[in-house]
Write a protein that holds these residues in place. Structure first.
Motif, PDB file in Angstrom:
ATOM      1  N   ASN A 101      46.794  47.610  33.494  1.00 50.86           N
ATOM      2  CA  ASN A 101      45.927  46.813  34.357  1.00 50.86           C
ATOM      3  C   ASN A 101      45.294  45.622  33.638  1.00 50.86           C
ATOM      4  OD1 ASN A 101      46.369  48.641  36.474  1.00 50.86           O
ATOM      5  ND2 ASN A 101      44.763  49.972  35.706  1.00 50.86           N
ATOM      6  N   ILE A 102      45.861  45.226  32.516  1.00 51.16           N
ATOM      7  CA  ILE A 102      45.260  44.163  31.707  1.00 51.16           C
ATOM      8  C   ILE A 102      45.167  42.848  32.476  1.00 51.16           C
ATOM      9  CG2 ILE A 102      47.383  43.413  30.571  1.00 51.16           C
ATOM     10  CD1 ILE A 102      44.010  43.723  28.828  1.00 51.16           C
ATOM     11  N   ASP A 103      46.197  42.502  33.256  1.00 47.55           N
ATOM     12  CA  ASP A 103      46.167  41.248  34.023  1.00 47.55           C
ATOM     13  C   ASP A 103      45.028  41.254  35.047  1.00 47.55           C
ATOM     14  OD1 ASP A 103      48.333  40.275  32.639  1.00 47.55           O
ATOM     15  OD2 ASP A 103      49.801  40.941  34.143  1.00 47.55           O
ATOM     16  N   GLU A 104      44.868  42.362  35.771  1.00 55.38           N
ATOM     17  CA  GLU A 104      43.797  42.464  36.758  1.00 55.38           C
ATOM     18  C   GLU A 104      42.427  42.437  36.083  1.00 55.38           C
ATOM     19  OE1 GLU A 104      46.459  44.436  36.759  1.00 55.38           O
ATOM     20  OE2 GLU A 104      47.370  44.353  38.738  1.00 55.38           O
ATOM     21  N   SER A 105      42.306  43.085  34.913  1.00 59.21           N
ATOM     22  CA  SER A 105      41.039  43.112  34.196  1.00 59.21           C
ATOM     23  C   SER A 105      40.642  41.713  33.724  1.00 59.21           C
ATOM     24  CB  SER A 105      41.107  44.063  33.003  1.00 59.21           C
ATOM     25  OG  SER A 105      41.295  45.391  33.453  1.00 59.21           O
ATOM     26  N   ILE A 106      41.588  40.960  33.207  1.00 62.55           N
ATOM     27  CA  ILE A 106      41.309  39.590  32.765  1.00 62.55           C
ATOM     28  C   ILE A 106      40.922  38.723  33.960  1.00 62.55           C
ATOM     29  CG2 ILE A 106      42.372  37.493  31.822  1.00 62.55           C
ATOM     30  CD1 ILE A 106      43.965  39.360  29.936  1.00 62.55           C
ATOM     31  N   SER A 107      41.647  38.852  35.046  1.00 68.14           N
ATOM     32  CA  SER A 107      41.348  38.091  36.262  1.00 68.14           C
ATOM     33  C   SER A 107      39.946  38.426  36.783  1.00 68.14           C
ATOM     34  CB  SER A 107      42.396  38.399  37.322  1.00 68.14           C
ATOM     35  OG  SER A 107      42.091  37.785  38.535  1.00 68.14           O
ATOM     36  N   THR A 108      39.581  39.693  36.740  1.00 62.76           N
ATOM     37  CA  THR A 108      38.256  40.121  37.188  1.00 62.76           C
ATOM     38  C   THR A 108      37.165  39.529  36.301  1.00 62.76           C
ATOM     39  OG1 THR A 108      39.162  42.177  38.080  1.00 62.76           O
ATOM     40  CG2 THR A 108      36.808  42.136  37.661  1.00 62.76           C
ATOM     41  N   CYS A 109      37.375  39.518  34.998  1.00 69.29           N
ATOM     42  CA  CYS A 109      36.393  38.934  34.072  1.00 69.29           C
ATOM     43  C   CYS A 109      36.242  37.431  34.294  1.00 69.29           C
ATOM     44  CB  CYS A 109      36.785  39.223  32.626  1.00 69.29           C
ATOM     45  SG  CYS A 109      36.574  40.949  32.167  1.00 69.29           S
ATOM     46  N   GLU A 110      37.338  36.745  34.549  1.00 59.65           N
ATOM     47  CA  GLU A 110      37.278  35.308  34.843  1.00 59.65           C
ATOM     48  C   GLU A 110      36.524  35.053  36.143  1.00 59.65           C
ATOM     49  OE1 GLU A 110      41.388  34.221  34.742  1.00 59.65           O
ATOM     50  OE2 GLU A 110      41.405  33.997  32.554  1.00 59.65           O
ATOM     51  N   PHE A 111      36.754  35.898  37.130  1.00 61.70           N
ATOM     52  CA  PHE A 111      36.040  35.809  38.404  1.00 61.70           C
ATOM     53  C   PHE A 111      34.538  35.974  38.164  1.00 61.70           C
ATOM     54  CE2 PHE A 111      34.163  38.029  42.042  1.00 61.70           C
ATOM     55  CZ  PHE A 111      34.494  37.182  43.086  1.00 61.70           C
ATOM     56  N   GLY A 112      34.163  36.974  37.379  1.00 58.52           N
ATOM     57  CA  GLY A 112      32.747  37.207  37.063  1.00 58.52           C
ATOM     58  C   GLY A 112      32.127  36.038  36.317  1.00 58.52           C
ATOM     59  N   LYS A 113      32.893  35.440  35.413  1.00 61.57           N
ATOM     60  CA  LYS A 113      32.404  34.287  34.644  1.00 61.57           C
ATOM     61  C   LYS A 113      32.117  33.101  35.575  1.00 61.57           C
ATOM     62  CE  LYS A 113      33.668  31.280  30.802  1.00 61.57           C
ATOM     63  NZ  LYS A 113      34.723  30.948  29.838  1.00 61.57           N
ATOM     64  N   ARG A 114      33.028  32.846  36.532  1.00 60.78           N
ATOM     65  CA  ARG A 114      32.817  31.754  37.488  1.00 60.78           C
ATOM     66  C   ARG A 114      31.612  32.043  38.378  1.00 60.78           C
ATOM     67  NH1 ARG A 114      38.333  32.216  37.986  1.00 60.78           N
ATOM     68  NH2 ARG A 114      38.132  33.237  40.009  1.00 60.78           N
ATOM     69  N   ALA A 115      31.489  33.286  38.827  1.00 59.04           N
ATOM     70  CA  ALA A 115      30.375  33.653  39.702  1.00 59.04           C
ATOM     71  C   ALA A 115      29.040  33.516  38.976  1.00 59.04           C
ATOM     72  CB  ALA A 115      30.562  35.087  40.213  1.00 59.04           C
ATOM     73  N   LYS A 116      29.033  33.782  37.685  1.00 62.62           N
ATOM     74  CA  LYS A 116      27.800  33.684  36.895  1.00 62.62           C
ATOM     75  C   LYS A 116      27.308  32.246  36.803  1.00 62.62           C
ATOM     76  CE  LYS A 116      25.952  35.078  32.429  1.00 62.62           C
ATOM     77  NZ  LYS A 116      26.265  35.656  31.146  1.00 62.62           N
ATOM     78  N   MET A 117      28.198  31.273  36.943  1.00 63.75           N
ATOM     79  CA  MET A 117      27.824  29.862  36.828  1.00 63.75           C
ATOM     80  C   MET A 117      27.156  29.316  38.093  1.00 63.75           C
ATOM     81  SD  MET A 117      30.870  28.174  34.537  1.00 63.75           S
ATOM     82  CE  MET A 117      32.071  28.186  35.828  1.00 63.75           C
ATOM     83  N   ILE A 118      27.192  30.066  39.187  1.00 67.14           N
ATOM     84  CA  ILE A 118      26.571  29.603  40.433  1.00 67.14           C
ATOM     85  C   ILE A 118      25.055  29.676  40.278  1.00 67.14           C
ATOM     86  CG2 ILE A 118      26.265  30.051  42.895  1.00 67.14           C
ATOM     87  CD1 ILE A 118      29.063  31.269  42.890  1.00 67.14           C
TER      88      ILE A 118
END
Length: 186
Positions: A108-125
């Protein structure tokens, strides 16, 4: 996806209403057709989940971009029921928290990386929560009455100043011994 919305309304003794909304959202993970082997209705549901997650990701990316500077962007909240439902939580008068969960499994490494990137973008709001108070009818009527009195006072003062200005400009009317000033309303 699962969404639980709780609406709270508080009315004080003066009739002032304060309201808030709490959205608890559990997003389904992205559906990889090659991993799940889904077909039929399950395959269609997976595609719809992926579509709503893509719409949410786009909205979050645009909001993060807008939070970074003075740039105005059009955020496509209407592209998905999920983003429309979360519009006030994501880009409105709100405080927003996000908890992401990832899998430690190598598959699940691809999904985990994608999820972390999503969280990083959401944190910038950046959102700006402010208290919005809705006043009762009687409070609004009192404010209108006070503004009307102030307007009448300012109108009378303006008329008095206009009359005084015309007296000063007209040399034949400079004898102001008989001038009686207008009484301003108190």
């Amino acid at each position: 996806h699962s969404v639980l919305s709780i609406f709270l309304v508080q009315t004080d003794e003066k009739g002032v209403k304060r309201s808030s909304q709490l959205n608890l959202v559990d997003l389904a993970g992205s559906e990889r057709l090659d991993k799940t082997g889904a077909s039929g209705i399950t395959q269609k549901q997976g595609a719809l989940i992926n579509l709503s997650l893509s719409s949410l990701s786009l909205v979050i990316s645009l909001l993060a971009e807008a939070s970074g500077g003075d740039k105005k962007v059009v955020v496509p909240y209407r592209n998905s029921k999920l983003t429309r439902l979360l519009q006030t939580s994501l880009g409105g008068n709100s405080k927003t928290g996000l908890s992401i969960h990832i899998s430690p499994h190598a598959d699940n490494i691809d999904e985990s990386i994608s999820t972390c990137e999503f969280g990083k973008r959401a944190k910038m709001i950046k959102t700006n929560a402010k208290l919005v108070v809705k006043k009762s009818v009687s409070q609004l009527e009192q404010e209108i009455e006070a503004i009307s009195k102030e307007f009448a006072f300012l109108k009378a003062a303006f008329e008095q100043l206009t009359a005084a200005k015309s007296l000063i400009k007209n040399p034949q009317l400079r004898d102001v011994t008989n001038f009686v000033p207008i009484k301003l309303p108190s």
